[in-house]
Write an enzyme that holds these catalytic residues in place. Sequence first.
Site, PDB file in Angstrom:
ATOM      1  N   HIS A   1       0.818  -1.210   0.000  1.00  9.44           N
ATOM      2  CA  HIS A   1       0.000   0.000   0.000  1.00  9.44           C
ATOM      3  C   HIS A   1       0.855   1.265   0.000  1.00  9.44           C
ATOM      4  O   HIS A   1       0.333   2.355  -0.241  1.00  9.44           O
ATOM      5  CB  HIS A   1      -0.942  -0.006   1.193  1.00  9.44           C
ATOM      6  CG  HIS A   1      -2.027  -1.033   1.081  1.00  9.44           C
ATOM      7  ND1 HIS A   1      -3.034  -1.179   2.004  1.00  9.44           N
ATOM      8  CD2 HIS A   1      -2.262  -1.997   0.136  1.00  9.44           C
ATOM      9  CE1 HIS A   1      -3.838  -2.166   1.640  1.00  9.44           C
ATOM     10  NE2 HIS A   1      -3.375  -2.681   0.515  1.00  9.44           N
TER      11      HIS A   1
ATOM     12  N   GLU B   1      -8.966  -2.677   5.972  1.00  9.79           N
ATOM     13  CA  GLU B   1      -9.299  -3.906   5.248  1.00  9.79           C
ATOM     14  C   GLU B   1      -9.241  -5.121   6.164  1.00  9.79           C
ATOM     15  O   GLU B   1     -10.128  -5.965   6.139  1.00  9.79           O
ATOM     16  CB  GLU B   1      -8.346  -4.098   4.065  1.00  9.79           C
ATOM     17  CG  GLU B   1      -8.710  -3.264   2.859  1.00  9.79           C
ATOM     18  CD  GLU B   1      -7.894  -3.626   1.635  1.00  9.79           C
ATOM     19  OE1 GLU B   1      -6.941  -4.432   1.750  1.00  9.79           O
ATOM     20  OE2 GLU B   1      -8.201  -3.112   0.552  1.00  9.79           O
TER      21      GLU B   1
ATOM     22  N   ASP C   1       8.168   5.532   0.416  1.00 10.11           N
ATOM     23  CA  ASP C   1       8.291   6.826   1.090  1.00 10.11           C
ATOM     24  C   ASP C   1       7.251   7.023   2.195  1.00 10.11           C
ATOM     25  O   ASP C   1       6.979   8.156   2.600  1.00 10.11           O
ATOM     26  CB  ASP C   1       8.192   7.972   0.073  1.00 10.11           C
ATOM     27  CG  ASP C   1       6.858   7.968  -0.680  1.00 10.11           C
ATOM     28  OD1 ASP C   1       6.018   7.080  -0.427  1.00 10.11           O
ATOM     29  OD2 ASP C   1       6.656   8.862  -1.521  1.00 10.11           O
TER      30      ASP C   1
ATOM     31  N   HIS D   1      -0.749 -13.107  -0.736  1.00  8.03           N
ATOM     32  CA  HIS D   1      -2.104 -13.591  -0.472  1.00  8.03           C
ATOM     33  C   HIS D   1      -2.115 -15.053  -0.053  1.00  8.03           C
ATOM     34  O   HIS D   1      -3.036 -15.507   0.619  1.00  8.03           O
ATOM     35  CB  HIS D   1      -2.981 -13.392  -1.706  1.00  8.03           C
ATOM     36  CG  HIS D   1      -3.236 -11.949  -2.027  1.00  8.03           C
ATOM     37  ND1 HIS D   1      -3.810 -11.533  -3.216  1.00  8.03           N
ATOM     38  CD2 HIS D   1      -2.993 -10.811  -1.315  1.00  8.03           C
ATOM     39  CE1 HIS D   1      -3.906 -10.214  -3.218  1.00  8.03           C
ATOM     40  NE2 HIS D   1      -3.413  -9.762  -2.079  1.00  8.03           N
TER      41      HIS D   1
END
Length: 647
Positions: free
Chosen positions: A177, A306, A248, A409
């Site tokens: 992410h 999530e 970052d 996953h």
Amino acid sequence: MLSIKDNLYNQWNIFSQTRNLFHQLGVYSWRTVKLAAVIYFHKISLEAMQDVVTTTILLLINYASGNLDEMMPNLPNQEPSSVECPGSFTCNTDDRDRYRTANGACNNLISPSMGMSFTPQARFIPPMYSDGDAPRDYHDMPSARLVSNKLFDAKNTTIFSTIHTVQLMAYGQFLAHDMAATPGEGADLDCCNHTNALKKDCYAIPVPHDDPFFKNITCLNFVRSSAADKSCMTGQREQMNDVTSFIDGCMVYGSTEEHMSELRDTQGGLLKMSPSGLLPENPNGDCRKNLPEQHCHLAGDSRVDEIPHLGMNHLLLVRQHNAIAKKLQEINPNWSNEIVFQETRKIIIALIQHITYKEYLPIMLGKKAMNRHSLRISSGRNPFNDQYDQGLDPRIRNSFATAALRIGHTLIVPSLAYLSSEYGTLYRENLDDNFFSTHMILKDDGQHTDNIARWLTHEHCMKADRFFQPEVRNKLFKLEGTSHDLAARNIQRGRDHGLPDYNTWRQFCGLIPIKFSDDPIFDHDKESSDKIKELYRHESHIDLYAGAISETAKAGSLLGPTFQCIFVRQFQALKSGDRHWYERPRGKAGFTRDQLNSIKSMRLSKMFCDNFNLTKIQPNAFLKRGRKVYCKDFPSLNLELWKDMSQ
């Protein structure tokens, strides 16, 4: 006139000589060498060239133009693409800017928009859409759900890793992410409704009539990823990246100045937190609110809720930021709120980069690959390492974000738990009851976060293989009687994005293409080989995700050769294409030798100790090897080294 035999002999000599030349240049792909010989010496017909992949032609074009870096097997491959939307902004051009922009702009001073948020993803090789920009899907390709049923079904078996913790999976998602977010994947459109079926954004997944889990339904909803604005592109459909491509910390700080400002406290260089030391509330967030005291979290990335594993990693870094900021303000009371925030942010980004390349990647890639491809992190008398190349494209590649990175996953565990200070189980819930739910973090005003932290760093994740647990293969995002299949979504997403077939990727990586006549096919065990042959009618139909995730892992790595190849090239680009990389010697814009060595002494385990009240933990939070050691025995970040730094 030469006989057929003599003519073939001469052509073979020409081919062999050219092949040797290309080997000297570092090109080992058999198809590339073959095409090089026949094209260069005009010994091939047009018909015979039609099966050659586009990427091979591009490699030869680069050779003809003298661009040999494109062809070296140990360097990131750069496609000749300029698919970006330049913004109207100016950059400091003297490389003395101390802090990154929030949106990644001006990292590359030649191409200021390269790698910034809200620009198209890049590619290692051009897309292969079926017709125009239609998904790569042919009439005789298997349904993505059928591929999932045949190739990814764990058959109710639960095979845990022998040495890896749940945190390995959780950190992988957290890191993902930081680098990639593709808009449109969660669009509110029901493509299984017949009135929407023909809409251009719909690409529903057919459900086999004899599906063992999904009964009385014919499809799983699937919406195509948003296409980049045509004004941004020079060719076929490309997908956007809503976050910066760089490592970052944008999942902590946001990917725009506006979002970063929303996350910041008004004083002390701090990030906002709740009164009980949790992430702040987001009234506009997307999560379940089953109880009045439950709420969504505000974070640098909207996907924070999530699963609780992800939310815990967000909480870890926000707490770490605030702990560092408070200490820096104490050491340097003359520093402004802005200086404290930006210096802290720079340290946090360095810690994320360091943990990724020092602790996470060696597990995923293996130490041998880390050394071979100059990804290893060193410290000591000379901790600096300047590999920056401003001609290198650092952007996230579509194949990495859509396929290779999703290897994580298969590590997902079917439940989550609270563990006591003695590591006994206090409470456990099923994973499928915790999608988009914050209640395990918020319960009793956050009093159980330490217990979740123990679970993350103590219990085993699943074994890295091709199998998905039922909680994500059948019950993903379970809500009001509906659910989805994560494995099928991955296959369908690859087709949506036009990812070339598996064999094309093997050729790109210099690997031998697989043939159905081989038994088993290269780099696969007999069972996975048989299932792939059963599912696909032709080698050119095999999806990248299906073919690569079912490969036998290379020694010391969790990845097979194809995904390892994509991982290596992407992380080379992220390291060598980042002007602000934490190891670069940049004077006052970088770190001093002592500061850098102190950063490199830090472990993720130490961060868990300091932010979740742990007393003992193993040295590597991703590994169960060895005995737990006292937290007090880990080196601490010596922030006194930042005292009275000249501005």
